[in-house]
Design a protein around this motif. Sequence first.
Motif, short mmCIF file in Angstrom:
data_model
loop_
_atom_site.label_atom_id
_atom_site.label_comp_id
_atom_site.label_asym_id
_atom_site.label_seq_id
_atom_site.Cartn_x
_atom_site.Cartn_y
_atom_site.Cartn_z
N VAL A 17 53.80 -25.88 -5.44
CA VAL A 17 54.29 -26.67 -6.57
C VAL A 17 54.60 -28.10 -6.18
O VAL A 17 54.34 -29.03 -6.95
N LEU A 18 55.15 -28.31 -4.99
CA LEU A 18 55.58 -29.64 -4.57
C LEU A 18 54.48 -30.69 -4.61
O LEU A 18 54.71 -31.80 -5.10
N PRO A 19 53.25 -30.40 -4.16
CA PRO A 19 52.21 -31.43 -4.26
C PRO A 19 51.94 -31.86 -5.70
O PRO A 19 51.70 -33.04 -5.96
N PHE A 20 51.97 -30.94 -6.65
CA PHE A 20 51.74 -31.31 -8.05
C PHE A 20 52.85 -32.20 -8.57
O PHE A 20 52.60 -33.17 -9.30
N VAL A 21 54.08 -31.90 -8.19
CA VAL A 21 55.21 -32.71 -8.64
C VAL A 21 55.12 -34.12 -8.05
O VAL A 21 55.30 -35.12 -8.76
N VAL A 22 54.83 -34.20 -6.77
CA VAL A 22 54.74 -35.51 -6.11
C VAL A 22 53.57 -36.32 -6.67
O VAL A 22 53.70 -37.51 -6.96
N LEU A 23 52.41 -35.69 -6.83
CA LEU A 23 51.23 -36.41 -7.31
C LEU A 23 51.37 -36.82 -8.77
O LEU A 23 50.80 -37.83 -9.19
N LYS A 24 52.10 -36.04 -9.55
CA LYS A 24 52.31 -36.42 -10.94
C LYS A 24 53.16 -37.69 -11.05
O LYS A 24 52.93 -38.53 -11.91
N LYS A 25 54.09 -37.81 -10.12
CA LYS A 25 54.99 -38.96 -10.17
C LYS A 25 54.35 -40.22 -9.57
O LYS A 25 54.49 -41.30 -10.11
N TRP A 26 53.65 -40.08 -8.44
CA TRP A 26 53.13 -41.26 -7.75
C TRP A 26 51.61 -41.41 -7.80
O TRP A 26 51.10 -42.51 -7.72
N GLY A 27 50.87 -40.34 -7.80
CA GLY A 27 49.41 -40.45 -7.80
C GLY A 27 48.86 -40.69 -6.41
O GLY A 27 49.59 -40.78 -5.43
N MET A 28 47.54 -40.81 -6.33
CA MET A 28 46.86 -41.04 -5.06
C MET A 28 45.99 -42.28 -5.17
O MET A 28 45.52 -42.60 -6.27
N PRO A 29 45.75 -42.96 -4.06
CA PRO A 29 44.84 -44.10 -4.10
C PRO A 29 43.41 -43.64 -4.42
O PRO A 29 43.03 -42.50 -4.17
N ARG A 30 42.63 -44.54 -4.96
CA ARG A 30 41.27 -44.22 -5.40
C ARG A 30 40.39 -43.73 -4.25
O ARG A 30 39.62 -42.80 -4.41
N TRP A 31 40.53 -44.33 -3.06
CA TRP A 31 39.71 -43.92 -1.93
C TRP A 31 40.00 -42.48 -1.54
O TRP A 31 39.11 -41.75 -1.12
N MET A 32 41.27 -42.05 -1.67
CA MET A 32 41.62 -40.67 -1.33
C MET A 32 41.06 -39.69 -2.36
O MET A 32 40.58 -38.61 -2.00
N VAL A 33 41.09 -40.07 -3.63
CA VAL A 33 40.51 -39.22 -4.68
C VAL A 33 39.02 -39.07 -4.45
O VAL A 33 38.46 -37.97 -4.58
N ASP A 34 38.35 -40.17 -4.10
CA ASP A 34 36.91 -40.11 -3.81
C ASP A 34 36.62 -39.21 -2.61
O ASP A 34 35.67 -38.42 -2.63
N PHE A 35 37.43 -39.33 -1.57
CA PHE A 35 37.25 -38.50 -0.38
C PHE A 35 37.47 -37.03 -0.70
O PHE A 35 36.68 -36.17 -0.30
N LEU A 36 38.52 -36.71 -1.42
CA LEU A 36 38.84 -35.32 -1.73
C LEU A 36 37.86 -34.68 -2.70
O LEU A 36 37.80 -33.46 -2.80
#
Length: 102
Positions: A17-36
């Motif tokens: 659950v914690l990753p969803f909570v953290v990512l909902k609040k702050w998000g990820m940089p575009r390069w990381m989304v592309d990599f993942l």
Amino acid sequence: MLLVIITTGLVTWLCRVLPFVVLKKWGMPRWMVDFLSFVPVAIMSALLFDNLLVQHLGSLPTLNVPNTLAAIPCFIAAILTRSLLVIAVVGVISLALIRYIM
């Protein structure tokens, strides 16, 4: 014993659950989304080639013929349906038939 069960359940829940909570609040940089976005393809490729090849120490790997033959209908089902459930069912049935015949 009950405390161990509760604690491991809580740790497992927090890890999911914690990753969803953290990512909902702050998000990820575009390069990381592309990599993942390539991670599922890489994982599926690793699983596929691990099951299609048989490793022999000191020599080159050989082809696992039953698994390779069962992969052909799975690829066709994947192209036609794009449904993981259909692919899994086709794979199980294909491998069962191939093992029965061989």
